[in-house]
Motif scaffolding. Structure first.
Motif, short mmCIF file in Angstrom:
data_model
loop_
_atom_site.label_atom_id
_atom_site.label_comp_id
_atom_site.label_asym_id
_atom_site.label_seq_id
_atom_site.Cartn_x
_atom_site.Cartn_y
_atom_site.Cartn_z
N SER A 107 -9.62 6.35 -3.67
CA SER A 107 -8.73 6.73 -2.35
C SER A 107 -7.34 5.99 -2.72
O SER A 107 -6.48 5.83 -1.83
CB SER A 107 -9.16 5.56 -1.29
N LYS A 108 -7.24 5.80 -4.07
CA LYS A 108 -5.82 5.23 -4.69
C LYS A 108 -4.70 5.89 -4.03
O LYS A 108 -3.87 4.88 -3.44
CB LYS A 108 -5.85 5.43 -6.08
N ASP A 109 -4.38 7.20 -4.09
CA ASP A 109 -2.98 7.64 -3.44
C ASP A 109 -3.06 7.34 -1.97
O ASP A 109 -1.76 7.28 -1.62
CB ASP A 109 -3.43 9.40 -3.73
N GLU A 110 -4.20 7.63 -1.35
CA GLU A 110 -3.93 7.15 0.27
C GLU A 110 -3.50 5.80 0.67
O GLU A 110 -2.60 5.26 1.11
CB GLU A 110 -5.19 7.46 0.94
N ILE A 111 -4.14 4.76 -0.19
CA ILE A 111 -3.69 3.52 -0.19
C ILE A 111 -2.32 3.07 -0.79
O ILE A 111 -1.60 2.34 0.01
CB ILE A 111 -4.77 2.56 -0.81
N ALA A 112 -2.02 3.86 -1.85
CA ALA A 112 -0.72 3.55 -2.46
C ALA A 112 0.53 4.26 -1.55
O ALA A 112 1.66 3.70 -1.96
CB ALA A 112 -0.72 4.08 -3.92
N THR A 113 0.23 5.16 -0.71
CA THR A 113 1.13 5.56 0.21
C THR A 113 1.67 4.57 1.36
O THR A 113 0.61 4.09 1.64
CB THR A 113 0.92 6.94 0.65
N CYS A 114 2.60 4.44 1.50
CA CYS A 114 3.07 3.46 2.49
C CYS A 114 2.50 3.95 4.09
O CYS A 114 2.76 5.01 4.31
CB CYS A 114 4.55 3.35 2.70
N SER A 115 1.49 3.24 4.59
CA SER A 115 0.93 4.00 5.74
C SER A 115 1.06 2.83 6.70
O SER A 115 0.16 1.79 6.99
CB SER A 115 -0.68 4.28 5.47
N LEU A 116 2.04 2.79 7.52
CA LEU A 116 2.56 1.76 8.47
C LEU A 116 1.13 1.15 9.34
O LEU A 116 0.43 1.68 9.80
CB LEU A 116 3.55 2.40 9.58
N GLU A 117 1.29 -0.09 9.10
CA GLU A 117 0.15 -1.01 10.00
C GLU A 117 -0.98 -0.94 9.59
O GLU A 117 -1.97 -1.36 10.17
CB GLU A 117 0.70 -0.80 11.33
N ARG A 118 -1.30 -0.22 8.49
CA ARG A 118 -2.82 0.11 8.21
C ARG A 118 -3.33 -1.25 7.46
O ARG A 118 -2.76 -1.79 6.40
CB ARG A 118 -3.02 1.25 7.32
N VAL A 119 -4.61 -1.65 7.55
CA VAL A 119 -5.29 -2.43 6.84
C VAL A 119 -6.66 -2.08 6.14
O VAL A 119 -7.43 -1.53 6.84
CB VAL A 119 -5.64 -3.94 7.86
N PHE A 120 -6.58 -2.09 4.96
CA PHE A 120 -7.61 -1.49 4.15
C PHE A 120 -8.70 -2.85 3.67
O PHE A 120 -7.71 -3.79 3.04
CB PHE A 120 -7.16 -0.85 2.97
N LEU A 121 -9.82 -2.97 3.61
CA LEU A 121 -10.42 -3.70 3.00
C LEU A 121 -11.54 -3.21 1.83
O LEU A 121 -12.26 -2.22 1.88
CB LEU A 121 -11.63 -4.26 3.91
N LEU A 122 -11.01 -3.68 0.66
CA LEU A 122 -11.63 -2.82 -0.58
C LEU A 122 -13.14 -3.41 -0.63
O LEU A 122 -13.52 -4.64 -0.41
CB LEU A 122 -10.95 -3.22 -2.06
N GLU A 123 -14.07 -2.62 -1.44
CA GLU A 123 -15.27 -3.00 -1.71
C GLU A 123 -15.34 -4.19 -2.50
O GLU A 123 -14.18 -4.10 -3.48
CB GLU A 123 -16.14 -1.66 -2.19
N ASN A 124 -16.41 -4.71 -2.87
CA ASN A 124 -16.70 -6.13 -3.59
C ASN A 124 -15.70 -5.80 -5.04
O ASN A 124 -16.34 -4.86 -5.65
CB ASN A 124 -18.02 -6.53 -3.67
N ILE A 125 -14.87 -6.58 -5.26
CA ILE A 125 -14.22 -6.15 -6.45
C ILE A 125 -14.97 -6.54 -7.83
O ILE A 125 -14.97 -6.12 -8.86
CB ILE A 125 -12.75 -7.03 -6.71
#
Ligand code: ADP
Ligand code: MG
Length: 405
Positions: A107-125
């Motif tokens: 999902s790198k591209d989606e997260i890396a694009t500026c997406s106003l006000e979105r909060v992403f929680l990544l799976e356990n690193i």
């Protein structure tokens, strides 16, 4: 000489930068206890990260990506440790939708694009093998999805992992979050500009894990109060027969040296005058209170006795700064928790600045309902110990620095 604490307090915090329109990656510590039904049994660590996350939302960061570990997976996916169990609680606490990202590389591209006000929680690193190895590639990949890196995972700040340390090499702007700053300020208040007299209360299982702390803090304090299995080693060094008690034979010399050093530094040392002894920890049949020099054959000291609890309570009462690391006994067992709980209550009643460092001590203070009576309880067990030992924690090391004043 600059102290480790002073040096760490020079890092820039979120307040020193502008996050507007930026993609912010926050390393948080969501390593919370989860029971067998996937219930979060204690969400203090999630709550402790909220000021940093909310600040980024309120200051118009264009996206926020949260990275954390949970438990001790072996570098591969393990459902028990999935951060998906945290998502709902986080949404409730933030009052905001959180998007869970199973595989951030996909999902790198989606997260890396500026997406106003979105909060992403990544799976356990820690499902990524490279995390604990501080792998360059993983660090780079994490860095590529953000403009700003914020470290707010104090509980993991003593680790050199990809998301706590390695990533800083590849991000231009890297700062500390509010929890990290709060922790440093609290320890700074206790050790850098303390109101004297200062008492250090130590306990827990072993002198070997706390010796560096003792050596580093001893010159700064006025009173040293020793309980737990740690005091068994000291009592043994004084010539008492501790029978089956837990103590460290190979640290008897060290214990004597600490006592000598305390004398040289003018530090008053308090050791148990009585102890709670038992014939068995798992299945106690015979539990008694005896003077410290009269531990019975076949018995072991598992808690401080009532006279000691009184002695220690009076010693802390006359202090203006109290640092506590290590329980006074096997507090996990209700039969042997009285000493720790009585001392927690005595410290809680003090008008002093009171600070707890150490995972089990924090747990004990929480369990006996005294937490709100303390000035500060550190969220990092191992991290607070290393900080008290005088180390510069890796999580602070490469963050941007304020201009020296
Ligand atoms: P912290 O996590 O606060 O730094 P430690 O991990 O050093 O504390 O020590 C906590 C542990 O020490 C607890 O599990 C407790 O049961 C154990 N402990 C304390 N006193 C004794 C004792 N007298 N005998 C055996 N274990 C003890
Ligand atoms: Mg511990």
């Amino acid at each position: 000489m600059t102290s480790n604490i002073r040096e760490m307090s020079l890092v820039k915090s979120l307040k020193d930068i502008d996050v507007e329109g930026k993609r912010v990656l926050i390393r948080v510590d969501f390593n919370v206890p989860i029971d067998s039904h996937n219930n979060i049994s204690d969400d203090r660590r999630i709550k402790a990260a909220l000021p940093t996350i909310n600040y980024c939302i309120d200051h118009n960061a264009c996206s926020i990506t949260l990275v954390s570990h949970l438990g001790r997976p072996k570098g591969v996916y393990d459902e028990r440790y999935s951060l998906v169990h945290i998502k709902k609680r986080l949404e409730r606490l933030l009052d905001k939708k959180v998007e869970f990202v199973e595989d951030f590389e996909k999902s790198k591209d989606e997260i890396a694009t500026c997406s106003l006000e979105r909060v992403f929680l990544l799976e356990n690193i820690r499902f990524y093998e490279g995390e604990k190895k501080n792998d360059k590639e993983l660090s780079k990949k994490l860095a590529s999805i953000c403009d700003v890196y914020v470290n707010d995972a104090f509980g993991t700040s003593h680790r050199e992992h990809a998301s706590t340390y390695g990533i800083t090499e590849f991000v231009d702007t890297k700062v500390a979050g509010f929890l990290m700053m709060k922790e440093i300020e609290a320890f700074s208040k206790a050790l850098e500009k303390p109101v004297r007299p200062i008492a250090l209360v130590v306990g827990g299982a072993k002198i070997s894990t706390k010796i560096t702390l003792l050596e580093s803090v001893l010159p700064k304090i006025d009173k040293l109060i020793i309980g737990g299995a740690m005091s068994n080693t000291f009592l043994k060094a004084l010539g008492y027969d501790m029978k089956k008690s837990l103590y460290e034979e190979e640290y008897l010399q060290t214990a004597s040296q600490v006592l000598d050093e305390a004398k040289v530094n003018g530090v008053n040392v308090y050791l148990p005058v009585d102890v709670v002894v038992t014939d068995s920890v798992e299945h106690p049949v015979d539990v008694r209170v005896v003077p410290s020099q009269d531990v019975l054959d076949g018995f072991m000291a598992v808690d401080i006795g009532p006279a000691t609890a009184k002695l220690f309570s009076e010693a802390v009462e006359l202090s203006n700064t109290i640092i506590w690391n290590g329980p006074m006994g096997i507090y996990e067992n209700a039969k042997f928790s009285k000493g720790t709980f009585k001392l927690a209550s005595a410290i809680g009643d003090c008008y002093a600045y009171t600070i707890v460092g150490g995972g089990d001590t924090a747990d004990a203070v929480e369990k006996c309902g005294e937490a709100s009576n303390f000035s500060f309880i550190s969220t990092g067990g191992g991290a607070s110990l290393e900080l008290l030992e005088g180390k510069i924690l890796p999580g602070f090391k490469n963050l941007d620095k304020k201009e020296a004043i």
